[in-house]
Design an enzyme around this catalytic site. Structure first.
Site, PDB file in Angstrom:
ATOM      1  NE  ARG A  21      -4.119   1.730   2.359  1.00  0.00           N
ATOM      2  CZ  ARG A  21      -4.216   2.746   3.501  1.00  0.00           C
ATOM      3  NH1 ARG A  21      -3.547   2.572   4.546  1.00  0.00           N
ATOM      4  NH2 ARG A  21      -5.165   3.695   3.380  1.00  0.00           N
ATOM      5  CG  HIS A  56      -1.547   5.362  -0.187  1.00  0.00           C
ATOM      6  ND1 HIS A  56      -2.076   5.780   0.954  1.00  0.00           N
ATOM      7  CD2 HIS A  56      -2.426   4.660  -0.807  1.00  0.00           C
ATOM      8  CE1 HIS A  56      -3.313   5.275   0.933  1.00  0.00           C
ATOM      9  NE2 HIS A  56      -3.499   4.503   0.147  1.00  0.00           N
ATOM     10  CG  ASN A  85      -1.271   8.350   3.277  1.00  0.00           C
ATOM     11  OD1 ASN A  85      -1.321   7.474   2.880  1.00  0.00           O
ATOM     12  ND2 ASN A  85      -0.581   9.305   2.680  1.00  0.00           N
ATOM     13  CG  HIS A  93      -8.116  -3.762  -1.343  1.00  0.00           C
ATOM     14  ND1 HIS A  93      -8.978  -3.086  -1.612  1.00  0.00           N
ATOM     15  CD2 HIS A  93      -6.888  -2.992  -1.060  1.00  0.00           C
ATOM     16  CE1 HIS A  93      -8.590  -1.561  -1.632  1.00  0.00           C
ATOM     17  NE2 HIS A  93      -7.427  -1.660  -1.212  1.00  0.00           N
TER      18      HIS A  93
HETATM   19  C1  HEM Z   1      -9.011   1.099  -6.098  1.00  0.00           C
HETATM   20  C2  HEM Z   1      -8.920   2.147  -5.235  1.00  0.00           C
HETATM   21  C3  HEM Z   1      -8.535   1.954  -3.801  1.00  0.00           C
HETATM   22  C4  HEM Z   1      -9.250   2.313  -2.673  1.00  0.00           C
HETATM   23  C5  HEM Z   1     -10.294   2.947  -2.605  1.00  0.00           C
HETATM   24  C6  HEM Z   1      -8.468   1.837  -1.768  1.00  0.00           C
HETATM   25  C7  HEM Z   1      -8.811   1.850  -0.292  1.00  0.00           C
HETATM   26  C8  HEM Z   1      -8.196   1.264   1.004  1.00  0.00           C
HETATM   27  C9  HEM Z   1      -8.665   1.534   2.321  1.00  0.00           C
HETATM   28  C10 HEM Z   1      -9.646   2.163   2.628  1.00  0.00           C
HETATM   29  C11 HEM Z   1      -7.912   0.666   2.820  1.00  0.00           C
HETATM   30  C12 HEM Z   1      -8.057   0.263   4.652  1.00  0.00           C
HETATM   31  C13 HEM Z   1      -7.107   1.495   5.282  1.00  0.00           C
HETATM   32  C14 HEM Z   1      -7.332   1.351   6.669  1.00  0.00           C
HETATM   33  O1  HEM Z   1      -8.501   1.652   7.069  1.00  0.00           O
HETATM   34  O2  HEM Z   1      -6.527   0.757   7.301  1.00  0.00           O
HETATM   35  C15 HEM Z   1      -6.883  -0.100   1.995  1.00  0.00           C
HETATM   36  C16 HEM Z   1      -6.077  -0.968   2.610  1.00  0.00           C
HETATM   37  C17 HEM Z   1      -5.069  -1.659   1.521  1.00  0.00           C
HETATM   38  N1  HEM Z   1      -4.951  -1.252   0.191  1.00  0.00           N
HETATM   39 FE1  HEM Z   1      -6.117  -0.169  -0.937  1.00  0.00          FE
HETATM   40  N2  HEM Z   1      -7.323   0.933  -2.111  1.00  0.00           N
HETATM   41  C18 HEM Z   1      -7.312   0.950  -3.494  1.00  0.00           C
HETATM   42  C19 HEM Z   1      -6.515   0.381  -4.241  1.00  0.00           C
HETATM   43  C20 HEM Z   1      -5.327  -0.006  -3.741  1.00  0.00           C
HETATM   44  C21 HEM Z   1      -4.169  -0.447  -4.650  1.00  0.00           C
HETATM   45  C22 HEM Z   1      -4.116  -0.107  -6.162  1.00  0.00           C
HETATM   46  C23 HEM Z   1      -3.257  -1.548  -3.864  1.00  0.00           C
HETATM   47  C24 HEM Z   1      -1.886  -1.878  -4.372  1.00  0.00           C
HETATM   48  C25 HEM Z   1      -1.553  -2.059  -5.476  1.00  0.00           C
HETATM   49  C26 HEM Z   1      -3.958  -1.210  -2.404  1.00  0.00           C
HETATM   50  C27 HEM Z   1      -3.328  -1.925  -1.395  1.00  0.00           C
HETATM   51  C28 HEM Z   1      -3.922  -1.997  -0.389  1.00  0.00           C
HETATM   52  C29 HEM Z   1      -3.376  -2.819   0.842  1.00  0.00           C
HETATM   53  C30 HEM Z   1      -2.223  -3.971   0.751  1.00  0.00           C
HETATM   54  C31 HEM Z   1      -4.113  -2.558   1.945  1.00  0.00           C
HETATM   55  C32 HEM Z   1      -4.025  -3.038   3.478  1.00  0.00           C
HETATM   56  C33 HEM Z   1      -3.097  -2.286   4.177  1.00  0.00           C
HETATM   57  C34 HEM Z   1      -2.384  -2.734   5.471  1.00  0.00           C
HETATM   58  O3  HEM Z   1      -2.778  -4.176   5.817  1.00  0.00           O
HETATM   59  O4  HEM Z   1      -1.799  -2.006   6.016  1.00  0.00           O
HETATM   60  N3  HEM Z   1      -5.133  -0.635  -2.582  1.00  0.00           N
HETATM   61  N4  HEM Z   1      -7.176   0.441   0.707  1.00  0.00           N
END
Ligand code: HEM
Ligand code: NAG
Ligand code: NAG
Length: 328
Positions: free
Chosen positions: A66, A70, A98, A196
């Protein structure tokens, strides 16, 4: 004879001109093995630090994937996401998008410290982040890929620019639009969302789907009702902002569980479940859910593509000596 020679001479001059004009473009290209001559240990050090971190806390792999996303979506992949705020500037790091959810900063700092002692001033923080994301995908069971490198670090990080990050409430049109701004197609978006399949989310990122969907219904009807009731137990209304796995069946494995969830109306965010809202994206979700190798292959390629967004190369930017602060 004479005319052929002068023609060749003219051609040669033109060729040289074309090559000279092309060279600034050439400098823009990232290269696999960019540090093989200047700091050949760089990728090994990153891998070692990511591996150590992973065995301390498997969730860090998700954090690092992530972090790269970002970074790339705000000002390109220039490590602007890891810069600290200063007395005169609030950085991306301190945006609600973030902070407090983004993690893995220490892993980048540890890798950078070791790389700086091995080869000072050579390896950018932006490349370290890109390598760390790749290593995290491998450690969690995804397909490895070569990371084209040679990114340079930016000197600017502005909280306001985190507007470029898609919100969890985004619908398909909004997501498609936000990805296209960065040269990524709707297909790339569906593929990259598969990230995700690992990691966690805070309750606040989806609680509106449980308690206050709109003025007529409380709960998002596209969310499986049984799953919703489980989420309501983990995220009680007015309770603490806890964390839940995004793909509960296998939260530390880079598999196609994310796409299976969506087919079962168990996509956690609006932005996940919305991928079923058109035939073409729903078909893509189904193809990935039944063909893990297809998704893993496409995902690796899409990560390489995402890693090229807005990069600084050549003499642009700098090689930070500390990833949290710009050089003096
Ligand atoms: C398509 C649009 C996307 C949205 C709206 C989105 C939104 C989010 C949100 C809201 C979270 C949870 C944050 C939290 O509340 O702790 C999250 C987690 C995460 N996102 Fe996305 N995301 C998107 C695309 C992506 C992309 C393109 C990647 C990587 C290629 C990604 C990788 C991740 C990962 C790995 C997590 C887990 C992070 C952790 O466990 O620390 N996301 N995302
Ligand atoms: C609220 O959501 C439901 C279910 O999607 C929908 O049928 C209804 O039209 C929405 N109401 C408003 C006011 O947006
Ligand atoms: C990097 O800079 C931060 C912020 O000034 C500082 O806290 C940290 O100790 C520095 N790291 C190293 C390795 O010098």
């Amino acid at each position: 004879m004479m005319s052929t020679t002068s023609l060749n001479a003219t051609f040669f001059v033109k060729l040289m001109l074309v090559l000279m004009l092309m060279s600034p473009l050439q400098a823009q290209q990232l290269q696999v093995g960019f540090y093989s001559g200047s700091c050949f240990m760089a990728e090994f050090i990153v891998k070692d630090e990511v591996t150590k971190a992973f065995f301390r806390d498997r969730g860090l792999a998700a954090g690092l994937v992530r972090l790269h996303f970002h970074d790339c979506f705000v000002r390109g992949c220039d490590a602007s996401v890891v810069l600290d705020s200063t007395p005169s500037n609030t950085a991306e790091k301190d945006s609600p998008a973030n902070n407090p959810s983004l993690r893995g900063f220490d892993v980048i700092d540890n890798a950078k410290a070791r790389i700086e002692s091995a080869c000072p001033g050579v390896v950018s923080c932006a490349d370290i982040i890109a390598f760390a994301a790749r290593d995290s995908i491998i450690l969690t069971g995804g397909l490895g890929y070569d990371v084209p490198a040679g990114r340079r670090d930016g000197r600017v990080s502005l909280i306001a620019e985190t507007r470029a990050l898609p919100p969890s409430t985004a619908n398909l049109n909004q997501l498609t639009q936000m990805f296209s701004t960065h040269g990524l197609t709707q297909e790339d978006m569906v593929t990259l969302s598969g990230a995700h399949t690992i990691g966690r989310s805070h309750c606040t990122s989806f609680s509106s789907r449980l308690y206050s969907y709109n003025t007529t219904v409380n709960q998002d009807p596209t969310l499986n009702a049984f799953y919703a009731s489980q989420l309501m137990q983990q995220c009680p209304k007015g309770g603490p902002d806890s964390v839940v796995p995004i793909n509960p069946a296998s939260p530390t494995i880079t598999d196609v569980g994310y796409y299976v969830d969506i087919l079962n109306n168990r996509g956690l965010f609006t932005s996940d479940q919305t991928l079923l809202s058109t035939t073409s994206t729903a078909n893509q979700v189904t193809r990935y859910a039944i063909n893990p190798l297809l998704w893993k292959t496409k995902f690796a390629a899409a990560m390489v593509k995402m890693g090229k967004i807005g990069v600084l190369t050549g003499a642009q930017g700098e090689i930070r000596s500390n990833c949290s602060v710009i050089n003096n």
